[in-house]
Write a protein that holds these residues in place. Structure first.
Motif, mmCIF file in Angstrom:
data_model
loop_
_atom_site.group_PDB
_atom_site.id
_atom_site.type_symbol
_atom_site.label_atom_id
_atom_site.label_comp_id
_atom_site.label_asym_id
_atom_site.label_seq_id
_atom_site.Cartn_x
_atom_site.Cartn_y
_atom_site.Cartn_z
ATOM 1 N N ALA A 258 8.133 8.014 2.564
ATOM 2 C CA ALA A 258 8.200 9.519 2.723
ATOM 3 C C ALA A 258 8.571 10.267 1.160
ATOM 4 O O ALA A 258 9.416 9.740 0.483
ATOM 5 N N ILE A 259 8.273 11.587 1.631
ATOM 6 C CA ILE A 259 8.623 12.479 0.436
ATOM 7 C C ILE A 259 9.117 13.970 0.972
ATOM 8 O O ILE A 259 8.747 14.366 1.631
ATOM 9 N N ALA A 260 10.143 14.321 0.228
ATOM 10 C CA ALA A 260 10.578 15.775 0.420
ATOM 11 C C ALA A 260 9.847 16.686 -0.264
ATOM 12 O O ALA A 260 9.853 16.640 -1.610
ATOM 13 N N LEU A 261 8.699 17.243 0.215
ATOM 14 C CA LEU A 261 7.829 18.335 -0.314
ATOM 15 C C LEU A 261 8.260 19.563 -0.515
ATOM 16 O O LEU A 261 8.635 20.319 0.730
ATOM 17 N N LEU B 227 4.667 11.962 4.496
ATOM 18 C CA LEU B 227 4.216 10.674 4.179
ATOM 19 C C LEU B 227 3.224 10.676 2.934
ATOM 20 O O LEU B 227 2.192 11.234 3.279
ATOM 21 N N LEU B 228 3.571 10.062 1.910
ATOM 22 C CA LEU B 228 2.819 9.841 0.731
ATOM 23 C C LEU B 228 1.518 8.697 1.024
ATOM 24 O O LEU B 228 2.170 7.710 1.602
ATOM 25 N N LYS B 229 0.406 8.785 1.154
ATOM 26 C CA LYS B 229 -0.637 8.037 1.276
ATOM 27 C C LYS B 229 -1.266 7.223 0.232
ATOM 28 O O LYS B 229 -1.757 6.009 0.335
ATOM 29 N N GLU B 230 -1.169 7.778 -0.937
ATOM 30 C CA GLU B 230 -1.763 7.145 -1.811
ATOM 31 C C GLU B 230 -1.201 7.393 -3.192
ATOM 32 O O GLU B 230 -0.627 8.736 -3.547
ATOM 33 N N ILE B 231 -1.107 6.544 -4.310
ATOM 34 C CA ILE B 231 -0.851 6.908 -5.612
ATOM 35 C C ILE B 231 -2.014 6.501 -6.605
ATOM 36 O O ILE B 231 -2.240 5.415 -6.570
ATOM 37 N N GLU B 232 -2.633 7.434 -6.938
ATOM 38 C CA GLU B 232 -3.708 7.143 -7.725
ATOM 39 C C GLU B 232 -3.488 6.992 -9.138
ATOM 40 O O GLU B 232 -2.789 7.804 -9.969
ATOM 41 N N GLY B 233 -3.898 5.865 -10.039
ATOM 42 C CA GLY B 233 -3.467 5.511 -11.416
ATOM 43 C C GLY B 233 -4.099 6.544 -12.522
ATOM 44 O O GLY B 233 -4.958 7.048 -12.049
ATOM 45 N N GLN B 234 -3.748 6.584 -13.501
ATOM 46 C CA GLN B 234 -3.967 7.424 -14.569
ATOM 47 C C GLN B 234 -5.637 7.326 -15.015
ATOM 48 O O GLN B 234 -5.902 8.058 -15.965
ATOM 49 N N ASP B 235 -6.081 6.023 -14.675
ATOM 50 C CA ASP B 235 -7.428 5.797 -15.061
ATOM 51 C C ASP B 235 -8.151 6.604 -14.139
ATOM 52 O O ASP B 235 -9.631 6.423 -14.079
ATOM 53 N N PHE C 194 -0.631 11.940 -6.898
ATOM 54 C CA PHE C 194 -0.132 11.537 -5.487
ATOM 55 C C PHE C 194 -0.696 12.265 -4.286
ATOM 56 O O PHE C 194 -0.887 13.692 -4.638
ATOM 57 N N VAL C 195 -1.276 11.682 -3.423
ATOM 58 C CA VAL C 195 -2.029 12.133 -2.368
ATOM 59 C C VAL C 195 -1.409 11.983 -0.904
ATOM 60 O O VAL C 195 -0.744 10.800 -0.733
ATOM 61 N N PHE C 196 -1.363 13.309 -0.306
ATOM 62 C CA PHE C 196 -1.067 12.974 1.137
ATOM 63 C C PHE C 196 -1.781 13.978 1.990
ATOM 64 O O PHE C 196 -2.846 14.621 1.553
ATOM 65 N N TYR C 197 -1.698 13.713 3.315
ATOM 66 C CA TYR C 197 -2.822 14.579 4.236
ATOM 67 C C TYR C 197 -1.921 15.445 5.292
ATOM 68 O O TYR C 197 -0.762 14.983 5.699
ATOM 69 N N THR C 198 -2.662 16.479 5.754
ATOM 70 C CA THR C 198 -2.080 17.495 6.787
ATOM 71 C C THR C 198 -3.195 18.403 7.124
ATOM 72 O O THR C 198 -4.391 18.431 6.947
#
Length: 207
Positions: A34-37, A52-60, A67-71
């Motif tokens: 959970a994140i406070a957006l 709800l944060l669903k993915e952390i994409e690396g810097q590659d 940081f990815v979430f859906y709505t």
């Protein structure tokens, strides 16, 4: 890189964030992702809500790390994100006594990646995404449930992703890692970069 060690060690802030989140998944009772957006409206008035944060994409990643979430794209948060193109969030874990703060640029994720995530959700959640006119006035819960029943009959057991529903990717320009310290002498490290292709600089901050 200063005196970073232990939980703060490493040259990739996304890797550190993933490690912290993985640890939280074993300690937090509910929703460790959970994140406070935080967003702002067209008048500059701020808004905040939990998502709800669903993915952390690396810097590659092609995005340069995000940081990815859906709505629902018709929701107030989505309208504010589209208008400002910027956002911030904080992810706090009470059990670990740590938090991550992020500020950055925003873009939509409404392609195959969004389709794949939508397909991974439970059927009821997928139908709910179709039925809910997020952030719009609702006269009663009965009306909402009637809409869910209508959508269920109409869309069947394998509904496609609604065109008004998808992801947002936050490309961070600042990431701060915070950990609780004795006598409120906390540890704080702020990572900063100018854009997705720039190198990070890291600075220790006073508590």
């Amino acid at each position: 890189m200063g005196d970073r060690e232990g939980i703060f060690a490493g040259n990739d802030p996304f890797a550190i964030a993933k490690t912290w989140l993985a640890e939280a998944e074993g300690t937090e009772i509910n929703d460790p992702n959970a994140i406070a957006l935080s967003t702002v409206d067209a008048h500059g008035l701020p808004n905040a809500r939990m998502v709800l944060l669903k993915e952390i994409e690396g810097q590659d990643a092609a995005s340069g790390g995000a940081f990815v979430f859906y709505t629902n794209y018709e929701s107030r948060k989505a309208q504010e994100l589209d208008h400002a193109g910027k956002a911030a969030f904080v992810m706090h874990w009470k059990s670990l006594r740590r938090q991550i703060r992020v500020r950055g640029l925003v873009s939509r994720e409404d392609g195959p990646q969004a389709d794949e995530y939508y397909a991974s959700r439970s059927l009821k959640s997928r139908l709910g995404a179709w039925a809910s006119r997020q952030s719009q006035p609702l006269d009663s819960r009965a009306t909402l449930m009637a809409e869910v029943a209508k959508i269920t009959a109409l869309k069947g057991p394998n509904p496609k992703r609604p065109p008004f529903w998808g992801g947002f990717r936050i490309l961070p320009l600042e990431i701060e890692f915070w950990a609780d310290g004795a006598f409120r002498l906390h540890d704080r490290f702020r990572w900063e970069r100018c854009d997705a292709t720039s190198d990070w600089s890291v600075q220790r901050l006073n508590p």
